[in-house]
Write an enzyme that holds these catalytic residues in place. Structure first.
Site, mmCIF file in Angstrom:
data_model
loop_
_atom_site.group_PDB
_atom_site.id
_atom_site.type_symbol
_atom_site.label_atom_id
_atom_site.label_comp_id
_atom_site.label_asym_id
_atom_site.label_seq_id
_atom_site.Cartn_x
_atom_site.Cartn_y
_atom_site.Cartn_z
ATOM 1 N N TYR A 120 0.806 -1.248 -0.077
ATOM 2 C CA TYR A 120 -0.010 0.161 -0.050
ATOM 3 C C TYR A 120 0.997 1.261 0.122
ATOM 4 O O TYR A 120 0.054 2.379 -0.215
ATOM 5 C CB TYR A 120 -0.987 0.055 1.213
ATOM 6 C CG TYR A 120 -2.188 -0.844 0.797
ATOM 7 C CD1 TYR A 120 -3.398 -0.241 0.510
ATOM 8 C CD2 TYR A 120 -2.194 -2.196 1.181
ATOM 9 C CE1 TYR A 120 -4.513 -1.128 0.230
ATOM 10 C CE2 TYR A 120 -3.234 -2.969 0.871
ATOM 11 C CZ TYR A 120 -4.544 -2.329 0.290
ATOM 12 O OH TYR A 120 -5.532 -3.109 0.287
ATOM 13 N N THR A 239 -24.579 -4.090 5.515
ATOM 14 C CA THR A 239 -23.815 -5.463 5.979
ATOM 15 C C THR A 239 -23.499 -5.286 7.046
ATOM 16 O O THR A 239 -21.973 -5.430 7.375
ATOM 17 C CB THR A 239 -22.979 -5.727 4.785
ATOM 18 O OG1 THR A 239 -21.920 -4.444 4.768
ATOM 19 C CG2 THR A 239 -23.316 -5.921 3.327
ATOM 20 N N GLU A 297 -14.436 -2.122 10.443
ATOM 21 C CA GLU A 297 -15.638 -1.445 9.762
ATOM 22 C C GLU A 297 -16.669 -2.026 10.653
ATOM 23 O O GLU A 297 -17.739 -1.038 10.645
ATOM 24 C CB GLU A 297 -15.712 -1.458 8.369
ATOM 25 C CG GLU A 297 -16.842 -0.566 7.560
ATOM 26 C CD GLU A 297 -16.839 -0.623 6.097
ATOM 27 O OE1 GLU A 297 -16.088 0.326 5.719
ATOM 28 O OE2 GLU A 297 -17.456 -1.768 5.621
#
Length: 348
Positions: A120, A239, A297
């Protein structure tokens, strides 16, 4: 001796003794009170330094400005929701005046945390270059770059009052572990240095770029960002983690919005509380042999459900042009995903 004379002298003696005792007691009380105050004052000072931020501690003074008057009966946006049920503003283009806000927040320093671990790190140059063009322009910024490759952090020109701070951290074999340990790292460094160095923290994903203004309009004690894939959906489509065994569990009849894990923040004390809480419940899940469906998350969404954010950012602040068609209500795209091969980037 006459009994009356004896009792007269005795009365004077006891009266003097009582008065002396009262005087000594008064001095003792004053000394004790001063000691208590001296012990309390440092604690009060420390509390104000750690827990106080501009939103709640004072009304910032704004210099004379010339700007259009707001029209009470003519709202600037009628096509989108601009206020949550708990009276937190939802930030869209046209709902704020940057000039007023820049004056209101002119003396603050913003910390931006970003993780450039393993492959990354390749996104870091574009991230920082576009941040210098669009992020908190005119304000002091500390870019806190968490990385396992300090030598690969690019050198880019910075505006005055801005700096890149490289924080070397370990990497993990799985990208999921890297993602989840972000909460632990942010909470640790918040306690160690962020509380002393900046007023607010903005926590972002690195595989993105700034494409338009992102300024002090986002700042609040605690803010989250609407996930671009779910801003139109109802809570049944979110979700969330639905397994009761997980600490991230949210029942199907609960939920306000689905928040993105790639853009959240607030005052340093509030971000510290959020990240510490999320880290602790992730460790509890790990001890029970369960991993939330969307990792950190999922835990962020659980936290923001029961600790309501004081601002909510619209999908303008997090968008993927390659996966989603841009609707007319999005007048600006401020922070957008960079095209990438997820499998290649995540698994090496």
């Amino acid at each position: 001796m006459d009994p009356r004379e004896f009792w007269g002298k005795s009365s004077k003696f006891w009266l003097c003794l009582i008065l002396l005792f009262a005087v000594l007691l008064g001095f003792y009380s004053q000394d004790t009170h001063s000691v208590v105050l001296q012990r309390m004052q440092p604690e009060k000072k420390e509390s104000s330094e750690r827990d106080c931020h501009l939103d709640t501690c004072r009304i910032p003074e704004v210099p004379r400005l010339v700007y259009p008057k707001a029209q009470l009966l003519k709202p600037t946006r009628v096509d989108v929701l601009v206020m949550t049920p708990w009276f937190a503003p939802i930030i869209w283009d046209g709902t704020f005046d940057s000039a007023i806000l820049d004056a209101q927040f002119r003396n603050i320093t913003v910390g931006l945390t970003v993780f450039a671990i393993k492959k990354y790190v390749v996104f870091l140059k574009l991230f920082l270059e576009t941040a210098e063009k669009h992020f908190m322009v005119g304000h002091k910024v500390n870019y806190y770059v968490f990385t396992d490759q300090p030598a690969n952090v690019p050198q880019i020109p910075l505006q005055e009052g801005r700096q890149v701070v490289v924080l070397e951290v370990r990497n993990y074999k799985r990208w999921q572990d890297i993602s989840m340990h972000r909460m632990e790292m942010i909470s640790n460094f918040s306690q160690q240095r962020f509380l002393r160095e900046v007023h607010y923290l903005v926590c972002l994903d690195v595989d993105m770029k700034f494409s338009d203004h992102v300024g002090v309009e986002i700042l609040a004690p605690l803010f989250g960002t609407l996930h671009p894939g779910f801003y139109r959906g109802d809570r049944q489509s979110f979700t969330y983690e639905r397994r009761p065994l997980s600490q991230a569990y949210i029942p199907r009849d609960e939920g306000d919005f689905y928040y993105a894990g790639g853009f959240f923040g607030g005052s340093v004390p509030e971000v510290y509380r959020l990240t510490m809480a999320c880290h602790q419940v992730m460790m509890a899940d790990q001890a029970n042999g369960i991993e939330a469906v969307w990792h950190d998350e999922s835990h962020l969404n659980r936290y923001l459900l029961y600790h309501k954010p004081s601002k909510v950012l619209s999908p303008e602040y997090l968008w993927d042009e390659h996966m989603l068609q841009r609707p007319p209500l999005l007048r600006k795209l401020r922070y957008v995903a960079v095209p990438k091969n997820h499998a290649e980037i995540r698994n090496r």
